[in-house]
Design an enzyme around this catalytic site. Structure first.
Site, PDB file in Angstrom:
ATOM      1  N   GLU A  36      -9.184   9.812 -11.143  1.00 21.59           N
ATOM      2  CA  GLU A  36      -9.614   9.216  -9.575  1.00 21.59           C
ATOM      3  C   GLU A  36      -9.994  10.558  -8.768  1.00 21.59           C
ATOM      4  OE1 GLU A  36      -9.401   8.582  -5.718  1.00 21.59           O
ATOM      5  OE2 GLU A  36      -9.009   6.865  -7.533  1.00 21.59           O
ATOM      6  N   SER A  50      -5.007  -5.597   4.888  1.00 18.52           N
ATOM      7  CA  SER A  50      -4.474  -6.381   5.240  1.00 18.52           C
ATOM      8  C   SER A  50      -2.656  -7.224   4.594  1.00 18.52           C
ATOM      9  CB  SER A  50      -4.657  -7.946   5.609  1.00 18.52           C
ATOM     10  OG  SER A  50      -5.058  -8.800   4.676  1.00 18.52           O
ATOM     11  N   HIS A  54      -4.700 -14.134  -0.798  1.00 19.40           N
ATOM     12  CA  HIS A  54      -5.556 -15.420  -0.018  1.00 19.40           C
ATOM     13  C   HIS A  54      -5.512 -16.681  -0.821  1.00 19.40           C
ATOM     14  CE1 HIS A  54      -6.913 -12.909   3.837  1.00 19.40           C
ATOM     15  NE2 HIS A  54      -7.695 -12.090   2.690  1.00 19.40           N
ATOM     16  N   VAL A 177     -16.082  12.072 -10.603  1.00 19.78           N
ATOM     17  CA  VAL A 177     -17.548  11.352 -11.921  1.00 19.78           C
ATOM     18  C   VAL A 177     -18.642  11.948 -10.922  1.00 19.78           C
ATOM     19  CG1 VAL A 177     -18.555  10.578 -13.220  1.00 19.78           C
ATOM     20  CG2 VAL A 177     -15.679  10.420 -13.052  1.00 19.78           C
ATOM     21  N   CYS A 418      13.441   5.950  12.236  1.00 19.41           N
ATOM     22  CA  CYS A 418      12.544   4.352  12.427  1.00 19.41           C
ATOM     23  C   CYS A 418      12.817   3.482  10.744  1.00 19.41           C
ATOM     24  CB  CYS A 418      10.827   4.553  12.269  1.00 19.41           C
ATOM     25  SG  CYS A 418      10.728   5.031  14.135  1.00 19.41           S
ATOM     26  N   CYS A 458      10.002  12.196  11.625  1.00 21.66           N
ATOM     27  CA  CYS A 458      10.144  12.612  10.163  1.00 21.66           C
ATOM     28  C   CYS A 458       9.731  13.754   9.430  1.00 21.66           C
ATOM     29  CB  CYS A 458      10.189  11.058   9.609  1.00 21.66           C
ATOM     30  SG  CYS A 458       9.099  10.503   9.160  1.00 21.66           S
TER      31      CYS A 458
END
Length: 493
Positions: A36, A50, A54, A177, A418, A458
């Site tokens: 990665e 989102s 689906h 890569v 929060c 925070c």
């Protein structure tokens, strides 16, 4: 010169598809490495998602995109139970305001059937409002999709990766890569691939799965004549504060394509927020993740049309994600591309929405293609499908809290008001599997900085704790890759 180790399979890309492929490969008794280029899993388009699982009525009927969406959807109950992540089948409503919209509902219904989703019911506007009381009085009809669900895209990617790692898969981050070549086939076990990284090192492997997202087309071009042109397309989202239960929106809500709503949906999230978006606009590069004020205005306009009583003063932030869009194929035949581009080299091209939903099925397809190419491996003895997620301190029972606080007083120190995250939570995650090395990675794991104040309270505290755990100065802790977002004050309501 030290000999370069030869891996059995290298997966390029640690987004939702790459991590799903890694987990699927972890079932086999073989050596798997995930490369990665970013410093964490899910840093690309997977994070700007989102989180909707689906039902399969959007993609063209009978396409790979459509059938893999429906098949993937059916796997989510078992998958999320094994990975110990929240998943809710809340259902969806696609609503129509006029006759042309009803025609669109019938078209979507036919697509669903061709994709294997069954016959979706169509109800009246009054019946739709009985299910979703705040729905606009202008809605005259709606299609129901009960199989639609919601999941956290952050938790899904992380859980897939952690479970793969627990079953023997290795991950290497910051591994970009830059070129690929096939080595001479003089090895008795067959040819192999050499992957050159931008740090000057190379990785050798028998098989490759190219799940590199926005880089997939480039990497594929090293082994196959270019036949698809992939360009970036951005989508803007708006995030609302956590919903009040009495007035909460219960379903994912779409509008039939009557005018220019552009695919905008309203979706509850498993964290309790409400999400609206996305738009769809061309951008110059895949790094162009800056959000658009015009996009936000459009999203809020469509959201108010669907739910007139929606309080847009409760918007807390917005963001944009960039997805891969194949541009040299007509819309009528455009599809996900999952193919063998060269011997032992599988590529996934143009994977965008509903890629998250389809990822479990596409991962199985990728492994099947590797098998066809000669990958021979037995099922791993003792493969562990279960993964246990980290539960924040203040979400645990009083007995567990008392025990943890006795063992480590840092759990008594709340640093995110929060989202109710403690110092002990941050330290535990830093010492857990696949820990984050960036602020953005910690945000995705514990949601610190994602609440109403958007990190104003925070994040300095999180930064200091991470620096302490990493043993580096605070200024050296990177933010992480990904989207710029506009302040809530700049979102036109």
């Amino acid at each position: 010169m030290a000999q370069v180790p030869i891996h059995s399979v290298v997966v390029i890309g640690a987004g939702v598809l790459g991590c799903a492929v890694a987990r699927e490969l972890s079932r086999l008794d073989t050596d798997v490495l995930v490369l990665e280029r970013a410093h964490d899993v899910g840093e690309g388009s997977s994070k700007a998602n989102s989180g909707v699982v689906h039902a399969g009525f959007h993609p063209r009927g009978g396409s790979l995109k459509g059938t893999s969406c429906v098949e993937g959807n059916a796997l989510f109950d078992k998958l999320t139970a094994e990975l110990d992540i929240p998943f809710r089948r809340i259902g969806a409503l696609m609503v129509a305001f006029e006759r042309s919209g009803i025609d669109k509902l019938e078209e979507k219904r036919a697509r669903a059937a061709l994709n294997g989703a069954g016959t979706l019911p169509i109800v009246s506007g009054d019946e739709a409002r009985a299910l979703e009381p705040r729905l606009s009085p202008g809605v005259i009809s709606a299609m129901l999709a009960p199989s639609t669900g919601i999941v956290s895209p952050f938790e899904l990617v992380l859980a897939l990766a952690q479970n793969a790692q627990a079953n023997g898969v290795s991950f290497r981050f910051g591994a970009n890569v830059v070129s690929i070549s096939q080595l001479p086939a003089d090895d008795p076990e067959g040819p192999r691939w050499s992957l050159s990284l931008d740090d000057g090192t190379t990785v050798q492997t028998r098989f490759v799965v190219n799940a590199a997202g926005d880089q997939a087309e480039l990497l594929d071009s090293f082994v196959h004549p270019q036949d698809y042109v992939v360009r970036p397309r951005a989508g803007d989202f708006v995030v609302f504060d956590k919903q009040v239960p009495k007035t909460a929106i219960r379903h994912v809500i779409y509008q039939a394509g009557e005018h220019d709503e552009g695919g905008v949906l309203l979706a509850p999230t498993v964290s309790g927020n409400l999400l609206a978006g996305p738009t769809s606009r061309n951008v110059r590069s895949f790094s162009d993740t800056g959000a658009s004020p015009e996009g936000f205005a459009h999203v809020l306009s469509v959201a108010r049309h669907l739910i007139p009583s929606l309080d847009t003063r409760r918007v807390i932030t917005g963001f944009a994600g960039v997805r891969t869009n194949i541009t040299n194929v007509s819309k009528e035949v455009k599809d996900f591309i999952m193919r063998t581009s060269a011997p032992g080299f599988v590529s996934a091209l143009g994977i965008k929405n509903p890629g998250l939903t389809a990822s479990p099925t596409l991962a199985k397809r990728a492994v099947a293609l590797l098998r066809e190419e000669g990958l021979v491996a037995r099922e791993r003895t003792g493969w562990l499908p279960q993964r246990t997620r980290y539960v924040p301190f203040l979400s645990r029972s009083e007995e567990e809290q008392a025990r943890l606080a006795r063992e480590d007083p840092s759990f008594d120190h709340v640093i995110c008001r929060c989202e109710l995250v403690t110092e002990g939570d941050v330290r535990a995650v830093m010492r857990g599997p696949l820990p984050p090395s960036t602020i953005a990675g910690m945000r995705r794991r514990l949601r610190c900085g994602m609440g109403r104040c958007q990190g104003g309270f925070c994040l300095p505290r999180v930064l200091a704790i991470m620096a302490d755990e990493l043993g580096i100065p605070a200024e050296q802790v990177p933010w992480g890759e990904g989207g710029a977002s506009l302040s809530p004050r700049k979102v036109k309501r």
